[in-house]
Design an enzyme around this catalytic site. Sequence first.
Site, PDB file in Angstrom:
ATOM      1  N   LYS A 156       3.117   0.024   8.833  1.00  0.00           N
ATOM      2  CA  LYS A 156       2.892   1.266   8.113  1.00  0.00           C
ATOM      3  C   LYS A 156       3.986   2.249   8.486  1.00  0.00           C
ATOM      4  CE  LYS A 156      -0.538   4.753   7.023  1.00  0.00           C
ATOM      5  NZ  LYS A 156      -1.916   5.205   7.212  1.00  0.00           N
ATOM      6  N   ASP A 159     -12.478   5.831   4.678  1.00  0.00           N
ATOM      7  CA  ASP A 159     -11.885   5.140   3.527  1.00  0.00           C
ATOM      8  C   ASP A 159     -12.438   3.726   3.390  1.00  0.00           C
ATOM      9  OD1 ASP A 159     -10.319   5.197   1.285  1.00  0.00           O
ATOM     10  OD2 ASP A 159      -8.491   4.566   2.293  1.00  0.00           O
ATOM     11  N   GLY A 196       0.836   5.622  -0.219  1.00  0.00           N
ATOM     12  CA  GLY A 196       0.094   6.863  -0.159  1.00  0.00           C
ATOM     13  C   GLY A 196       1.017   8.057  -0.203  1.00  0.00           C
ATOM     14  N   ALA A 211       2.798   7.873   3.421  1.00  0.00           N
ATOM     15  CA  ALA A 211       3.087   6.612   4.100  1.00  0.00           C
ATOM     16  C   ALA A 211       3.080   5.449   3.121  1.00  0.00           C
ATOM     17  CB  ALA A 211       2.066   6.361   5.209  1.00  0.00           C
ATOM     18  N   THR A 212       3.751   4.373   3.542  1.00  0.00           N
ATOM     19  CA  THR A 212       3.771   3.124   2.783  1.00  0.00           C
ATOM     20  C   THR A 212       3.567   1.975   3.760  1.00  0.00           C
ATOM     21  OG1 THR A 212       5.332   4.067   1.200  1.00  0.00           O
ATOM     22  CG2 THR A 212       5.101   1.675   1.210  1.00  0.00           C
ATOM     23  N   VAL A 213       2.755   0.997   3.361  1.00  0.00           N
ATOM     24  CA  VAL A 213       2.525  -0.182   4.192  1.00  0.00           C
ATOM     25  C   VAL A 213       3.270  -1.364   3.578  1.00  0.00           C
ATOM     26  CG1 VAL A 213       0.812  -1.762   5.148  1.00  0.00           C
ATOM     27  CG2 VAL A 213       0.285   0.665   4.933  1.00  0.00           C
ATOM     28  N   GLY A 249       0.830  -1.190   0.000  1.00  0.00           N
ATOM     29  CA  GLY A 249       0.000   0.000   0.000  1.00  0.00           C
ATOM     30  C   GLY A 249       0.862   1.237   0.000  1.00  0.00           C
TER      31      GLY A 249
END
Length: 596
Positions: A137, A240, A117, A120-122, A115
């Site tokens: 995250k 979301d 954004g 951030a990154t997951v 994921g």
Amino acid sequence: MSSSNLAGNTNTTTTSSAASAAAAHSAANASTITSEYSTTQTTTGTFNTDTLSSIGSTSTLHGSQPSQPPPPPPPQVSSPIAAAAAASAALVAQLNPADRWPTEPSAYKLDESIGVGATATVFTAYCLPRNEKVAIKCINLEKCQTSVDELSHEIQAMSQCNHPNVVSYYTSFIAQEELWVVMRLLNCGSMLDILKRKVKAIGKEQAQFGVLDEVSIATVLREVLKGLEYFHLNGQIHRDIKAGNILLADDGTIQIADFGVSGWLASSGGDLSRQKVRHTFVGTPCWMAPEVMEQVQGYDFKADIWSLGILAIELATGTAPYHKYPPMKVLMLTLQNDPPTLETNAERKDQYKAYGKSFKTLIRDCLQKDPAKRPTASELLKYSFFKKGKDKKYLVHTLIENLASVPVVAHHSSKKVASGKLRKDAHGNWEFEYDSPQESDDDSDLEDEEREKKKKKASASASGAGAAGAAGGATGGAASGAPSAQEGGGATTPCPETLNMVLRVRNQQRELNDIKFDYTKSADTVEGIAHELVTAELIDCHDLVIVAANLQKLIDFAESKSDRRSITFALNSGVHANEIPDERTLTGFAQISLLD
């Protein structure tokens, strides 16, 4: 940009060990969020503060003196990083040693990104001491631009989130300039994965009449509503809700992906004012409620109910309404048209006749444009449609065992969408004039390859410009310090079909950057160029619309043979703490100019 030469960069902060590779990977994949662990705007709001113990608070016995001296006040922290460290440490200290998760980056091995954004990154990760897979995250605190008080409060509130239909929070800690939030990893993926695998299993011909059956949909939505009921009763809004954020465990448990902090940071103390909820415009707004799009009076938990209605359509048809259109067109369709229905995605009459009246009633009631007319999560759970729901074993059989032989469909960073242009209507308002939507995703692999080529082009360096050079844009003429023309530009006249431009804007480090690119009328759109600037992290995601609008203005000036060569405009992203908006120095402003 089909033929553009996008130049410019932003300064990046290097992270250590696994975080270094992770950060590099996230920057290369920041276009959209389609994974099961979505990282743009999730949960906002807080629990009722009566149920929370604040960091550094003191307690006394009723009617008596404290049995021991109160602890000293917490140290004064002056940055989000320090605040996150203090809040995380306070939470860990409250746990029994046996329940504590490791709080050192070296205890985790980051794996693939699931994921991406704006901030951030997951990642999937492996906790070495516990021998267990988790989701982590990684949130860039410098980009979050949140206050110390908000950060401390929201990390603590997130840790109190405990419900069987919400993904479990384990711990959080600081790694360089990032906050790492460790959570449970559900190994069967998201409902988005399930939809893709189901379509592959039954074939596209059959899937066009419906992807999931009503029993599966009722079972999944019932569990989602239980999670939303928990959020809403505790003063939270998720913001979301979509198939990509609904996760499935191997025992059939349905959980809402609640990665908290990036969404929690968007508001404080339940403040749902316009200023606090701007971040909702990140990503494709197919699931976004009209009141969230309008950003006039703010919104409440009823925004999640609208998203649930869109989710219901998504589970039945495989896609959200308007999913083929660009974000700006989705905004227009949602605000101007009647609410979507199951038939919005239909291409023929009676395409979705397999779905009954009770399901369509659920969708209709959720998608009321007036939030006050939408039912609450508690009220929805009483709807007759949910009598069709089964237990977890049913989901194990239909969604896990029956699809076990179907390979997992890889997530693409973004879908191919229709092209179009921003145009000014008779009243002077900007509207999106679109071409035709794409009919197939068959070219997605070629699109991804082309996108990678564009990202490499976008890695060209930006030239740092002095603050004094930004003067002059307010008058509309060429600024005295405006970027100079490209070398050799005076000797040759560029093709009338192509305009050479430069955007001058401050980066996260507050340095002025000149971002050079070209616009080709037959190949580019202003919305597409602005989106690429966001994807390359050259402009803030909140400035996509305003940059596109002013880019179109400048193009109109050029086509009308106007002498105006530059436009200075205010940015939606605003200014950093302790900054004052200043058009002359481009603090909170940007300037776009035509190159000779």
